[in-house]
Design an enzyme around this catalytic site. Structure first.
Site, mmCIF file in Angstrom:
data_model
loop_
_atom_site.group_PDB
_atom_site.id
_atom_site.type_symbol
_atom_site.label_atom_id
_atom_site.label_comp_id
_atom_site.label_asym_id
_atom_site.label_seq_id
_atom_site.Cartn_x
_atom_site.Cartn_y
_atom_site.Cartn_z
ATOM 1 C CB SER A 1 -0.900 0.025 1.236
ATOM 2 O OG SER A 1 -1.422 1.344 1.386
ATOM 3 C CG HIS B 1 -3.890 -1.696 -1.518
ATOM 4 N ND1 HIS B 1 -4.996 -2.471 -1.809
ATOM 5 C CD2 HIS B 1 -4.262 -0.908 -0.478
ATOM 6 C CE1 HIS B 1 -5.982 -2.169 -0.980
ATOM 7 N NE2 HIS B 1 -5.565 -1.209 -0.163
ATOM 8 C CG MET C 1 -11.261 3.098 2.483
ATOM 9 S SD MET C 1 -9.646 3.112 3.296
ATOM 10 C CE MET C 1 -8.589 3.181 1.860
ATOM 11 N N GLY D 1 -8.707 4.057 7.382
ATOM 12 C CA GLY D 1 -8.454 5.491 7.515
ATOM 13 C C GLY D 1 -6.980 5.806 7.708
ATOM 14 C CG PHE D 2 -5.489 7.152 10.254
ATOM 15 C CD1 PHE D 2 -4.836 8.338 9.935
ATOM 16 C CD2 PHE D 2 -6.826 7.198 10.628
ATOM 17 C CE1 PHE D 2 -5.515 9.554 9.999
ATOM 18 C CE2 PHE D 2 -7.514 8.411 10.695
ATOM 19 C CZ PHE D 2 -6.847 9.594 10.383
ATOM 20 C CG ASP E 1 -6.041 -2.939 3.442
ATOM 21 O OD1 ASP E 1 -4.981 -2.605 3.997
ATOM 22 O OD2 ASP E 1 -6.705 -2.193 2.684
ATOM 23 N N GLY F 1 -2.476 -3.786 9.221
ATOM 24 C CA GLY F 1 -1.660 -4.437 10.250
ATOM 25 C C GLY F 1 -0.999 -5.722 9.798
HETATM 26 C C1 DX5 Z 1 -6.254 1.323 5.939
HETATM 27 C C2 DX5 Z 1 -5.804 1.127 4.504
HETATM 28 C C3 DX5 Z 1 -4.673 0.183 4.423
HETATM 29 C C4 DX5 Z 1 -3.461 0.662 5.138
HETATM 30 C C5 DX5 Z 1 -2.563 -0.493 5.442
HETATM 31 O O1 DX5 Z 1 -7.100 2.392 6.000
HETATM 32 O O2 DX5 Z 1 -6.858 0.620 3.737
HETATM 33 O O3 DX5 Z 1 -4.370 -0.202 3.102
HETATM 34 O O4 DX5 Z 1 -2.772 1.643 4.445
HETATM 35 O O5 DX5 Z 1 -1.489 -0.004 6.131
HETATM 36 P P1 DX5 Z 1 -0.692 -0.846 7.219
HETATM 37 O O6 DX5 Z 1 -0.082 -1.996 6.503
HETATM 38 O O7 DX5 Z 1 0.303 0.132 7.712
HETATM 39 O O8 DX5 Z 1 -1.680 -1.274 8.264
HETATM 40 ZN ZN ZN Z 2 -6.477 -0.437 1.621
#
Ligand code: DX5
Ligand code: ZN
Length: 219
Positions: A9, A34, A69, A145-146, A178, A180
């Site tokens: 991502s 991604h 999103m 979101g993050f 997706d 963590g």
């Molecule tokens: C979450 C996103 C993810 C995120 C994954 O809102 O959809 O794609 O960026 O990031 P990590 O791998 O850091 O959890």
């Molecule tokens: Zn994502």
């Protein structure tokens, strides 16, 4: 089971040198890229839009996996398809404010693979009713979101239920996780039946992207 697909991502990439980051993950063995699109309404963060996806498209021939999103995804699907998306995933929650069936059809009509996703708090039954109308289920393992949030193992039941669809015949879908995802949670996800791993932090915040990707695959 086939090869596990790793989709870095770019949300976690260094945007001041995005092209170089994309080249680095491609050389390191990424399968897809991604792209996390956030509108500040459906999720409490704003990322980037179709113009950046178009720039990413110019830098790589890897499939672009676009995760919307956003509210009113139906309205924006043609722009992301035109920008070079190969798959477009949309949220099932009512707060996403779109007609899910129409949006999924619109994605396929634009020549992309259609993905459907649900937040950790959302019941699996909500996506079940759309089976056959999408090509990939994205199981969110964090609240979206993050980047950088901890993996929620309690979402693995949804992965297993999607595996059960696939083994009951008919339309086979990809099962993506997706949020963590690191070597440990990747293993848990794959053991439960996921075949696509999205990872931001564990790849882009590491020194050696090739090693990070190999570790996610469990190689
Ligand atoms: C979450 C996103 C993810 C995120 C994954 O809102 O959809 O794609 O960026 O990031 P990590 O791998 O850091 O959890
Ligand atoms: Zn994502």
């Amino acid at each position: 089971m086939g090869k596990v697909i790793v989709a870095p991502s770019i949300l976690a990439a260094d945007f001041s040198r995005l092209a170089e980051e994309i080249h680095r993950v491609e050389v390191a063995g990424a399968d897809w890229i991604h792209c996390d699109i956030m509108d500040g309404h459906f999720v409490d963060n704003i990322s980037f839009g179709p113009d950046v996806v178009r720039l990413v498209r110019k830098e790589t021939s890897l499939p672009l996996d676009v995760h919307l999103m956003i509210e009113h995804a139906d309205h924006y699907v043609p722009r992301f398809a035109k920008a070079g998306a190969n798959s477009i995933t949309v949220h099932v929650e009512p707060e996403a404010r779109h007609d899910v069936v129409k949006t999924l059809q619109r994605i396929r009509d634009a020549g992309c693979r259609a993905g459907l996703t649900l937040n950790p708090e959302t019941a699996f039954e909500l996506v079940e009713q759309f089976l056959g109308k999408f090509d990939m289920l994205l199981v969110m393992t964090v609240h979206p979101g993050f980047g950088g949030q901890p993996f929620r193992a309690d979402q693995m039941g949804k992965v297993r239920r999607a595996v059960a669809w696939n083994s009951s015949g008919g339309h086979k879908i990809d099962i993506e996780v997706d949020g963590g995802i690191n070597p440990k949670t990747a293993r848990i996800s794959v053991e439960n039946g996921a075949n696509v791993l999205v990872a931001g932090t564990s790849i882009f915040h590491s020194k050696d992207y090739a090693k990070a990707i190999r570790d996610l695959r469990g190689e």
